[in-house]
Scaffold this motif. Structure first.
Motif, short mmCIF file in Angstrom:
data_model
loop_
_atom_site.label_atom_id
_atom_site.label_comp_id
_atom_site.label_asym_id
_atom_site.label_seq_id
_atom_site.Cartn_x
_atom_site.Cartn_y
_atom_site.Cartn_z
N ASN A 186 -7.89 9.06 -39.98
CA ASN A 186 -6.81 10.02 -39.75
C ASN A 186 -7.33 11.44 -39.85
O ASN A 186 -8.30 11.71 -40.57
CB ASN A 186 -5.68 9.81 -40.77
CG ASN A 186 -5.10 8.42 -40.72
OD1 ASN A 186 -4.67 7.96 -39.67
ND2 ASN A 186 -5.11 7.73 -41.86
N HIS B 220 -17.63 0.41 -32.33
CA HIS B 220 -16.53 1.37 -32.17
C HIS B 220 -17.03 2.78 -31.83
O HIS B 220 -16.22 3.67 -31.56
CB HIS B 220 -15.62 1.39 -33.40
CG HIS B 220 -16.31 1.69 -34.70
ND1 HIS B 220 -16.76 2.95 -35.02
CD2 HIS B 220 -16.60 0.90 -35.75
CE1 HIS B 220 -17.30 2.94 -36.23
NE2 HIS B 220 -17.23 1.70 -36.70
N ARG C 28 -4.23 10.15 -35.23
CA ARG C 28 -4.61 8.81 -35.67
C ARG C 28 -5.67 8.30 -34.70
O ARG C 28 -5.43 8.17 -33.49
CB ARG C 28 -3.39 7.89 -35.67
CG ARG C 28 -3.70 6.42 -35.96
CD ARG C 28 -4.31 6.24 -37.34
NE ARG C 28 -4.55 4.82 -37.62
CZ ARG C 28 -5.19 4.37 -38.69
NH1 ARG C 28 -5.65 5.23 -39.59
NH2 ARG C 28 -5.37 3.08 -38.89
N HIS C 29 -6.87 8.01 -35.23
CA HIS C 29 -8.00 7.61 -34.41
C HIS C 29 -8.34 6.14 -34.62
O HIS C 29 -8.35 5.65 -35.75
CB HIS C 29 -9.24 8.42 -34.79
CG HIS C 29 -9.20 9.85 -34.39
ND1 HIS C 29 -10.00 10.38 -33.40
CD2 HIS C 29 -8.47 10.89 -34.88
CE1 HIS C 29 -9.76 11.68 -33.28
NE2 HIS C 29 -8.83 12.01 -34.16
N SER C 30 -8.68 5.48 -33.53
CA SER C 30 -9.35 4.19 -33.57
C SER C 30 -10.62 4.33 -32.72
O SER C 30 -10.54 4.57 -31.51
CB SER C 30 -8.46 3.08 -33.00
OG SER C 30 -9.16 1.84 -32.98
N LYS D 288 -14.29 3.14 -38.35
CA LYS D 288 -13.56 2.89 -37.11
C LYS D 288 -12.19 3.55 -37.11
O LYS D 288 -11.84 4.28 -36.17
CB LYS D 288 -13.43 1.38 -36.89
CG LYS D 288 -12.55 1.01 -35.71
CD LYS D 288 -12.34 -0.50 -35.63
CE LYS D 288 -11.32 -0.86 -34.57
NZ LYS D 288 -11.04 -2.32 -34.53
N ASP D 289 -11.36 3.27 -38.08
CA ASP D 289 -9.98 3.77 -38.11
C ASP D 289 -9.87 4.91 -39.11
O ASP D 289 -10.17 4.74 -40.30
CB ASP D 289 -9.01 2.65 -38.49
CG ASP D 289 -9.01 1.53 -37.46
OD1 ASP D 289 -8.91 1.83 -36.26
OD2 ASP D 289 -9.12 0.35 -37.87
#
Length: 404
Positions: A394, A344, A371-373, A391-392
């Motif tokens: 905020n 990622h 909001r991140h991926s 990976k995921d």
């Protein structure tokens, strides 16, 4: 601490700092009548669920702040002298030490109702994309943070300005205006460039060659309602080991071709913007630790801004970026690195919602949620333990800014 105290002091005393110099002979013809001095300051608080962004953001960071002073003087109708000094703090990437953002002389050689031709020389803002020339001031950015997949804050100084000369021209027709500029000079390179393109801080120095080229071509309809642009930069950066011991990396270099295609539609209450960036990169001659390779980074975003009232604006943005457009999952990049870097790290997909509130002509407040991926847009200088990047995640940020 001294820098932060100075910033807070300026915020408190801003009414006494606004200056417009009118030191002529009283009839509006004095040499210094066109001297203008302006400034700005901002302070932001950032909280992330994981990963570091502009400081220790998992525990709330206040390490993103700016203090700028700009001066302009027009000693003759065809001549403009302008400069800006900026002290910028951004986590581990920028420490708040004052630096020259730009300092230039702009000479307009010809101007008629049909065209304009001119020349700028000095440290010049790079005419890249919709926002690069205005990204240094909080009031002229599209949010607290730039669209990171196109305007990398990891290497802000590399993108912002160059030392050199630019020729520019504008043509005005019944359909709209056409603008062209071509810059030749040397890119501004700092340690962040080494971290971003070599993934570390190695013994030695990175230096820009003096043959960088930057160009931009824009078309705008009457009233600038629709703007179409294509801009880019071609530059090379050398690495000099400068050590008597056997170097970790050889005396290699990397070549960059960075370009942006831009479109913006501006209506009375709303603005739509979209940009596509591609960046072919070629590394060579660094040795066995960093084998020769080529890839093309890519990023794009779509952004909408709606002005609820003259002082309130809402913003939504979606952006995607990839370290290698041929490896959008990041898995191939992870395999090349022996799995040390998670897949990622090769991409970022970001949703952003923002609110801007102009309290008056001097003060502005902003709130932003992201909001991140993926972690492609993160700085490895701030997040050096690659397997620990989540990976995921905020991000929530608030910013206060003023100008005089």
């Amino acid at each position: 601490m001294l820098y932060r105290a100075l910033l807070i002091g300026v915020l408190i005393n801003w009414p006494f700092l606004s200056v417009r110099a009118d030191a002529g002979d009283g009839d509006g013809t004095g040499y210094w009548d066109n001297l203008q001095i302006h400034g700005f300051a901002s302070l932001a608080g950032i909280k992330t669920s994981d990963n570091r962004f502009f400081g220790d953001s998992p525990h709330t960071s206040f390490d993103f702040s700016e203090l700028g002073l700009n001066v302009s003087l027009r000693p003759a109708p065809t001549l403009l002298i302008s400069a800006q000094l900026l002290a910028r703090r951004a986590g581990e990437m920028y420490d708040g030490e004052p630096a020259l953002d730009y300092a230039l002389l702009d000479y307009c050689a010809a101007a008629t109702p049909d065209y304009r031709l001119g020349l700028r020389v000095g440290r010049i803002k790079n005419p890249l994309g919709l926002y690069n020339e205005t990204r240094d001031v909080p009031f002229t950015r599209p949010g607290i943070f730039m669209p990171q997949v196109v305007y990398f804050d990891q290497v802000r100084n590399l993108l912002l300005s160059s030392d050199g000369l630019v020729l520019y021209g504008d043509a005005y027709t019944g359909l709209g205006s056409l603008s062209l500029s071509v810059l030749h000079g040397r890119a501004v390179v700092d340690e962040n460039v080494e971290w971003a393109y070599l993934n570390g801080d190695f013994p030695g120095d990175v230096e820009s060659r003096s043959d960088s080229w930057i160009w931009s071509l824009w078309f705008a309809t009457a009233g600038d309602r629709l703007r179409l642009g294509f801009s880019g930069a071609s530059l090379s950066v050398d690495f000099d080991p400068r050590t008597s011991a056997p170097p970790i990396l050889g005396a290699g270099s990397f070549d960059i071709l960075y370009w942006i295609a831009s479109i913006q539609y501006d209506a009375e209450d709303w603005t739509l913007s979209a940009e596509l960036m591609r960046e072919p990169i070629d590394w060579h001659d660094f040795g066995a630790l960093y084998p020769d390779r080529r890839l093309t980074a890519e990023g794009y975003y779509l952004q909408a801004a709606y002005r609820v009232s003259p002082g309130i604006e809402l913003m939504m943005r979606y952006e995607e970026g990839f370290a290698d457009r041929a490896d959008r999952s990041g898995k191939a990049m992870s395999r090349v690195g022996g799995g040390q870097g998670p897949a990622h790290m090769g991409y970022s997909k970001i949703w952003t919602a923002g609110l801007r509130w102009d309290l008056d002509r001097h003060w502005m407040l902003r709130l932003e949620y992201q909001r991140h991926s993926g972690t492609f847009t993160l700085s490895s200088r701030e997040n050096p333990y690659l397997p620990g990047q989540v990976k995921d995640w905020n991000l929530v940020a608030a910013q206060i800014a003023f100008r005089f």
